[in-house]
Design an enzyme around this catalytic site. Structure first.
Site, PDB file in Angstrom:
ATOM      1  N   CYS A   1      -2.302  -0.402   7.303  1.00 29.56           N
ATOM      2  CA  CYS A   1      -1.469   0.795   7.228  1.00 29.56           C
ATOM      3  C   CYS A   1      -1.454   1.544   8.555  1.00 29.56           C
ATOM      4  O   CYS A   1      -0.417   2.086   8.951  1.00 29.56           O
ATOM      5  CB  CYS A   1      -1.941   1.691   6.096  1.00 29.56           C
ATOM      6  SG  CYS A   1      -1.658   0.917   4.480  1.00 29.56           S
TER       7      CYS A   1
ATOM      8  N   GLU B   1       1.111   3.853   1.819  1.00 30.95           N
ATOM      9  CA  GLU B   1       1.648   4.246   3.117  1.00 30.95           C
ATOM     10  C   GLU B   1       2.846   3.385   3.513  1.00 30.95           C
ATOM     11  O   GLU B   1       3.868   3.891   3.971  1.00 30.95           O
ATOM     12  CB  GLU B   1       0.577   4.129   4.214  1.00 30.95           C
ATOM     13  CG  GLU B   1      -0.627   5.012   4.008  1.00 30.95           C
ATOM     14  CD  GLU B   1      -1.773   4.302   3.291  1.00 30.95           C
ATOM     15  OE1 GLU B   1      -1.518   3.594   2.280  1.00 30.95           O
ATOM     16  OE2 GLU B   1      -2.919   4.454   3.725  1.00 30.95           O
TER      17      GLU B   1
ATOM     18  N   HIS C   1       0.863  -1.177   0.000  1.00 24.66           N
ATOM     19  CA  HIS C   1       0.000   0.000   0.000  1.00 24.66           C
ATOM     20  C   HIS C   1       0.901   1.229   0.000  1.00 24.66           C
ATOM     21  O   HIS C   1       2.048   1.177   0.468  1.00 24.66           O
ATOM     22  CB  HIS C   1      -0.886   0.024   1.238  1.00 24.66           C
ATOM     23  CG  HIS C   1      -1.993  -0.974   1.209  1.00 24.66           C
ATOM     24  ND1 HIS C   1      -3.116  -0.850   1.987  1.00 24.66           N
ATOM     25  CD2 HIS C   1      -2.154  -2.124   0.509  1.00 24.66           C
ATOM     26  CE1 HIS C   1      -3.925  -1.874   1.768  1.00 24.66           C
ATOM     27  NE2 HIS C   1      -3.354  -2.657   0.870  1.00 24.66           N
TER      28      HIS C   1
ATOM     29  N   CYS D   1      -5.958   2.226   5.923  1.00 25.54           N
ATOM     30  CA  CYS D   1      -6.688   1.024   6.338  1.00 25.54           C
ATOM     31  C   CYS D   1      -6.077   0.499   7.642  1.00 25.54           C
ATOM     32  O   CYS D   1      -5.117   1.056   8.169  1.00 25.54           O
ATOM     33  CB  CYS D   1      -6.600  -0.039   5.242  1.00 25.54           C
ATOM     34  SG  CYS D   1      -4.940  -0.734   5.033  1.00 25.54           S
TER      35      CYS D   1
END
Length: 152
Positions: free
Chosen positions: A87, A56, A54, A84
């Site tokens: 993350c 991040e 992801h 999320c």
């Protein structure tokens, strides 16, 4: 906050880069205490086949390499979509002090919409400041367009 607004420009640019590999358009930038950018990332799950890639997480890894350590206290993470749960865990483990994000994620957000892991008092670490909705319309439009094309 001025640095964070400038970093959102870069995060949006990175989100558009993610589109080239058919990844969900999310971009992230880590800012050092002086406001300089020390980490960047965009979603790369499709590109790399890595379920943890992801934006991040990619940006936090980049920042850790650049700073020479995992502890990013006093750093700011700027991201185009609300983090999320995965993350949020990475953010907490990196000791990021501030998170600024664009679009809210009413399906999987963990910074205030579905849940708020970043400020949960029962966890050993928490983010000092969370600012959501920064340039939300632009960030949301990228996502809406991407998912609209997938449905067509």
């Amino acid at each position: 906050m001025t640095e964070a607004l400038g970093a959102m420009d870069e995060a949006l640019r990175l989100a558009r880069v993610a589109l080239k590999s058919n990844d969900v358009p999310v971009g992230a930038v880590v800012l050092a205490p002086d406001g300089s950018s020390v980490g960047r990332g965009q979603n790369e799950r499709e590109l790399t086949g890595d379920p943890t890639a992801h934006a991040e997480v990619v940006a936090l890894r980049d920042a850790a390499r650049a700073t020479g350590g995992w502890n990013l206290t006093d750093h700011t993470l700027v991201v185009t979509l609300e983090p999320c749960v995965m993350c949020a865990g990475a953010i907490l483990n990196s000791r990021i002090s501030k998170v600024v994000f664009g679009a809210w994620d009413d399906k999987a957000g963990a910074a205030g919409s579905v849940t708020d892991l970043l400020r949960t008092r029962t966890l050993p670490a928490r983010v000092g400041e969370v600012v959501g909705g920064v340039r939300a319309d632009e960030c949301s439009a990228l996502l809406t367009e991407f998912f609209g094309r997938l449905r067509d």
